[in-house]
Design an enzyme around this catalytic site. Structure first.
Site, short mmCIF file in Angstrom:
data_model
loop_
_atom_site.label_atom_id
_atom_site.label_comp_id
_atom_site.label_asym_id
_atom_site.label_seq_id
_atom_site.Cartn_x
_atom_site.Cartn_y
_atom_site.Cartn_z
N CYS A 1 9.35 -4.82 12.46
CA CYS A 1 10.09 -4.63 13.72
C CYS A 1 11.54 -4.25 13.47
O CYS A 1 12.10 -4.53 12.43
CB CYS A 1 10.06 -5.93 14.51
SG CYS A 1 8.42 -6.57 14.75
N ARG B 1 11.13 1.80 10.06
CA ARG B 1 10.62 0.47 9.71
C ARG B 1 9.18 0.29 10.16
O ARG B 1 8.52 -0.66 9.80
CB ARG B 1 11.50 -0.62 10.33
CG ARG B 1 12.94 -0.59 9.82
CD ARG B 1 13.83 -1.52 10.62
NE ARG B 1 13.41 -2.89 10.54
CZ ARG B 1 13.75 -3.71 9.54
NH1 ARG B 1 14.50 -3.25 8.55
NH2 ARG B 1 13.34 -4.95 9.50
N TRP C 1 6.32 -4.01 15.45
CA TRP C 1 5.20 -3.77 14.55
C TRP C 1 4.28 -4.95 14.74
O TRP C 1 4.61 -6.07 14.35
CB TRP C 1 5.70 -3.68 13.11
CG TRP C 1 4.70 -3.21 12.11
CD1 TRP C 1 4.27 -1.93 11.92
CD2 TRP C 1 3.98 -4.02 11.19
NE1 TRP C 1 3.36 -1.89 10.90
CE2 TRP C 1 3.15 -3.16 10.43
CE3 TRP C 1 3.95 -5.38 10.90
CZ2 TRP C 1 2.32 -3.61 9.42
CZ3 TRP C 1 3.12 -5.83 9.90
CH2 TRP C 1 2.31 -4.96 9.17
N ASN D 1 11.97 -10.49 15.14
CA ASN D 1 11.29 -9.90 14.00
C ASN D 1 10.91 -11.06 13.08
O ASN D 1 11.76 -11.88 12.73
CB ASN D 1 12.21 -8.91 13.27
CG ASN D 1 11.54 -8.35 12.01
OD1 ASN D 1 10.32 -8.39 11.89
ND2 ASN D 1 12.34 -7.86 11.08
N GLY D 2 9.65 -11.14 12.73
CA GLY D 2 9.21 -12.22 11.84
C GLY D 2 7.90 -12.80 12.35
O GLY D 2 7.23 -12.22 13.19
N GLU E 1 1.27 5.17 -9.00
CA GLU E 1 2.25 5.56 -7.98
C GLU E 1 1.83 6.87 -7.32
O GLU E 1 1.92 7.01 -6.10
CB GLU E 1 3.64 5.68 -8.62
CG GLU E 1 4.72 6.13 -7.66
CD GLU E 1 4.85 5.25 -6.42
OE1 GLU E 1 4.26 4.16 -6.37
OE2 GLU E 1 5.53 5.66 -5.47
N LYS F 1 1.16 7.27 -3.25
CA LYS F 1 1.87 8.29 -2.46
C LYS F 1 0.88 9.12 -1.66
O LYS F 1 1.05 9.35 -0.46
CB LYS F 1 2.69 9.20 -3.39
CG LYS F 1 3.94 8.57 -3.92
CD LYS F 1 5.03 8.57 -2.87
CE LYS F 1 5.69 7.32 -2.48
NZ LYS F 1 5.35 6.02 -2.84
N GLU G 1 -0.89 6.88 1.12
CA GLU G 1 -0.12 6.29 2.23
C GLU G 1 0.41 7.34 3.19
O GLU G 1 0.65 7.02 4.35
CB GLU G 1 1.01 5.42 1.70
CG GLU G 1 2.14 6.13 1.00
CD GLU G 1 3.26 5.16 0.62
OE1 GLU G 1 3.53 4.22 1.37
OE2 GLU G 1 3.86 5.36 -0.44
N HIS H 1 -16.54 3.22 -17.45
CA HIS H 1 -17.10 1.88 -17.18
C HIS H 1 -17.49 1.75 -15.72
O HIS H 1 -17.49 0.66 -15.16
CB HIS H 1 -16.08 0.80 -17.57
CG HIS H 1 -15.76 0.83 -19.03
ND1 HIS H 1 -16.62 0.36 -20.00
CD2 HIS H 1 -14.71 1.34 -19.70
CE1 HIS H 1 -16.10 0.54 -21.19
NE2 HIS H 1 -14.93 1.14 -21.05
N LYS I 1 8.47 0.27 6.56
CA LYS I 1 9.33 0.51 5.39
C LYS I 1 9.58 -0.79 4.63
O LYS I 1 9.66 -0.79 3.43
CB LYS I 1 10.67 1.10 5.84
CG LYS I 1 11.61 1.42 4.68
CD LYS I 1 11.04 2.44 3.74
CE LYS I 1 11.95 2.76 2.60
NZ LYS I 1 11.30 3.63 1.58
C1 AGP Z 1 5.91 2.66 -1.14
O1 AGP Z 1 5.87 4.06 -0.86
C2 AGP Z 1 5.51 1.84 0.02
N1 AGP Z 1 6.31 2.13 1.16
C3 AGP Z 1 5.41 0.35 -0.29
O2 AGP Z 1 4.40 0.20 -1.25
C4 AGP Z 1 6.67 -0.34 -0.84
O3 AGP Z 1 6.95 0.13 -2.14
C5 AGP Z 1 6.40 -1.84 -0.91
O4 AGP Z 1 6.15 -2.31 0.41
C6 AGP Z 1 7.55 -2.65 -1.51
O5 AGP Z 1 8.68 -2.51 -0.68
P1 AGP Z 1 10.12 -2.98 -1.28
O6 AGP Z 1 10.38 -2.12 -2.48
O7 AGP Z 1 11.08 -2.77 -0.17
O8 AGP Z 1 9.97 -4.43 -1.68
#
Ligand code: AGP
Length: 613
Positions: free
Chosen positions: A2, A27, A75, A101-102, A486, A490, A493, A509, A608
């Protein structure tokens, strides 16, 4: 997660709140709303879906006059994304209006208490319960907002960043926090509340960081702070050195592309922040002395998502250069393991936002166990930065796109420098060799630029041809495997195409059964000692019909002969190759997402910063 905004001043609040919420869209959210305290009392407008709907509904705030207000992008955690569940929420007797938020963990217990006192609810959210709890204490003790908020904070279990208005207090906005991020800004008799700096940097760069279990009151005279015992406390203003344009796209179609092209600078700035004039490593920036480094016999790394993938690269580099064992865990696992910590250990937590709940919990767990902690974070003053024993900041600047790129690359630099400092302290590498490594690191920014320039068009074309592929695989060994993790994330997501990263030796395997005609397999080849092995795995998948895209630093003729598509990257030391091999993978994922017409910067269901567990 949020987004929260609040304003009190002499300008109309609604446009400022809507603008602030637009800077927090990254976010992640699925509904939005604002509340304005005007001449006719409090007015609330909410929408399900994108913020633009709220902007349209209120004619960019013009239908809601008033110089005091709060806003929110939600969110969903408790309750579907609906207008009723959207914030701001108003209490049953309409005394209190708030956004949150939380997560309120004991919300059902609190709801039962309030129901017994005649309260009724219109939403499924934990937030509505928190707002009513504040009203309950306001009415019960009649000792004003600070007392009511403090009392509620004592009863609430969980995490919260709250912005609250009281019907009895026109001209004031209150804030309170525990574990969820919140900052307050001040300028020319106007006060701002926000979840993150980009929401208010356009108006002020003078901010307060409110700490856990603190309460703030904003009015036209400024901001006053209280502890949970309702005692006034003084806090220093922090000047945030962020260019307001940093929260804009700067001419790029998406924040993600802008941030990919900022990677050379992010790497260079982070590197330079930790180097002395003579090119040696500045340990003060890393946060640990030579003696502390020398005394380390074990390293733990805990992180999530891409930060975890950077940590996997760090694990290989630290172990190889410094000869110190590294155990890396997903923070969400680390926080619940019964880990028998080894002596002379250090926990490194990696986090772009510095607010990821699982990573923060891992940090706290280690601290409780007496393990020294080092945080590699990108946000000044973030919770993780403030709670870690030592902090090594990535200087990537604000990262808006949900999919991290420049922060990941800057995290790699921090991990390389930590590895070199540790290796030097342990006597594993001589000063001369350390300088050679540093020179290789100094070349990375221009090599990243070169990689971007040489491959953008090809990768865009390939992405358009592959945008409808059902799934893909990424294979590599050692550091190449870590980069495959990674690259796979990418792609997943932001394009919603399923992919898997595999240690190349693991394919046979089981997973190789999934390879069929024209499956795209991305192989990463930067580790000379492992090249032959990965080549064998490439032939295994090719013989089953796979199409190979190779990210190659070897220039080996067999790599060329075996790959249908080939991206050659500049040569660097194999320890640092991740900084270059990841770039084509970021670009490829970006172009696939664009080709599919998706919301590149704000992919569905993602946030985010994951500030809830
Ligand atoms: C990465 O592209 C993602 N948005 C997500 O995996 C992110 O790296 C992860 O949530 C960790 O976030 P942070 O680095 O703010 O702790």
């Amino acid at each position: 997660m949020c987004g929260i905004v609040g304003f009190v001043g002499h300008h109309q609040a609604a446009p400022i709140l809507l603008d602030g919420l637009s800077k927090l869209e990254y976010r992640g959210y699925d509904s939005a709303g604002i509340a304005i305290y005007g001449d006719n009392g409090v007015e609330i407008e909410k929408v399900k879906g994108r913020l633009q709907g709220l902007i349209d509904k209120t004619d960019n705030g013009r239908t809601m006059p008033g110089t005091l207000g709060i806003g929110h992008t939600r969110w969903a955690t408790h309750g579907e994304p609906t207008e009723d569940n959207a914030h701001p929420h108003i209490s049953y007797h309409e005394e209190v209006v708030g956004v949150h938020n939380g997560i309120i963990e004991n919300y059902l217990e609190l709801k039962g208490k309030l129901l017994r006192h005649g309260y009724q609810f219109y939403s499924e959210t934990d937030t509505e319960i928190a707002i009513n709890l504040i009203e309950y204490y306001l009415d019960k003790y009649k000792m004003g907002p600070i007392h009511a908020i403090a009392h509620a904070m004592v009863r609430i279990r969980g995490s919260y960043a709250l912005a609250i208005m009281f019907k009895s207090e026109p001209g004031k906005v209150y804030a309170a926090r525990k574990d969820s991020p919140l900052i307050l800004g001040l300028k020319d008799g106007e006060s701002y509340i926000a979840s993150d700096v980009p929401a208010i940097i356009k108006y002020t760069s003078d901010v307060y960081y409110i700490d856990n279990t603190e309460i703030a009151c904003c009015d036209k005279n400024g901001v006053s702070f209280y502890n949970i015992d309702e005692e006034r406390i003084d806090k220093d203003i922090v000047h945030v050195d962020m260019d307001p344009k940093a929260a804009e796209k700067g001419g790029y179609p998406h924040f993600m592309l802008r941030e990919i092209y900022e990677e050379p600078k992010a790497v260079e700035d982070t590197l330079n922040s930790a180097l002395n004039e003579d090119g040696s490593i500045r340990l003060e920036t890393i946060g640990l002395t030579k003696e502390q480094l020398k005394g380390l016999d074990n390293i733990y790394i805990a992180a999530c998502g891409s930060a975890y993938h950077a940590g996997v690269v760090g694990q290989y580099v630290i172990e190889d250069l410094a000869g110190v064992p590294v155990r890396i865990e997903l923070a969400s696992e680390f926080r619940y393991r019964k880990l028998p910590y080894a002596s002379n250990s250090l926990l490194i937590v990696v986090s772009q936002s510095g607010e990821t709940a699982d990573t923060l919990a891992a940090l706290r767990l280690a601290k409780e166990a007496g393990i020294p902690t080092l945080a590699i974070v990108n946000v000044l003053g973030s919770s993780i930065a403030r709670e870690a024993d030592h902090v090594f900041y990535t200087l990537a600047g604000p990262e808006i796109a949900v999919a991290t790129t420049k922060a990941y690359s800057a995290q790699l630099i921090c991990l390389y420098l930590f590895a070199l400092a540790l290796a030097s302290a342990k006597g594993k590498i001589e000063e001369k060799k350390a300088k050679e490594y540093i020179d290789m690191l100094k070349a990375l920014p221009s090599q990243i630029e070169e990689t971007l320039k040489k491959n953008k068009t090809f990768l865009n074309r390939l992405a358009n041809r592959r945008a409808n592929m059902p799934y893909s695989f990424f294979i590599g060994r050692g550091i190449d495997y870590a980069v495959g993790l990674e690259g796979s994330l990418k792609l997943k997501e932001i394009s919603y195409i399923h992919s898997e990263a595999y240690a190349a030796g693991e394919l046979k395997h089981g997973t190789i059964s999934l390879i069929e005609g024209d499956t795209l397999v991305v192989s990463i080849l930067t580790q000379p000692e492992l090249l032959e092995k990965t080549l064998s795995n490439m032939k295994e998948v090719q013989s089953r019909g796979a199409t190979l895209l190779s990210i190659d630093m070897s220039n080996h003729p067999i790599v060329r002969a075996t790959s249908k598509f080939l991206v050659s990257i500049p040569k660097t030391d194999p320890h640092f190759s991740a900084s270059l091999s990841v770039i084509p993978l970021q670009l490829f994922a970006y172009f696939v997402s664009v080709a599919k017409g998706l919301d590149v910067d704000k992919p569905r269901n993602l946030a985010k910063s994951v500030t809830v567990e």
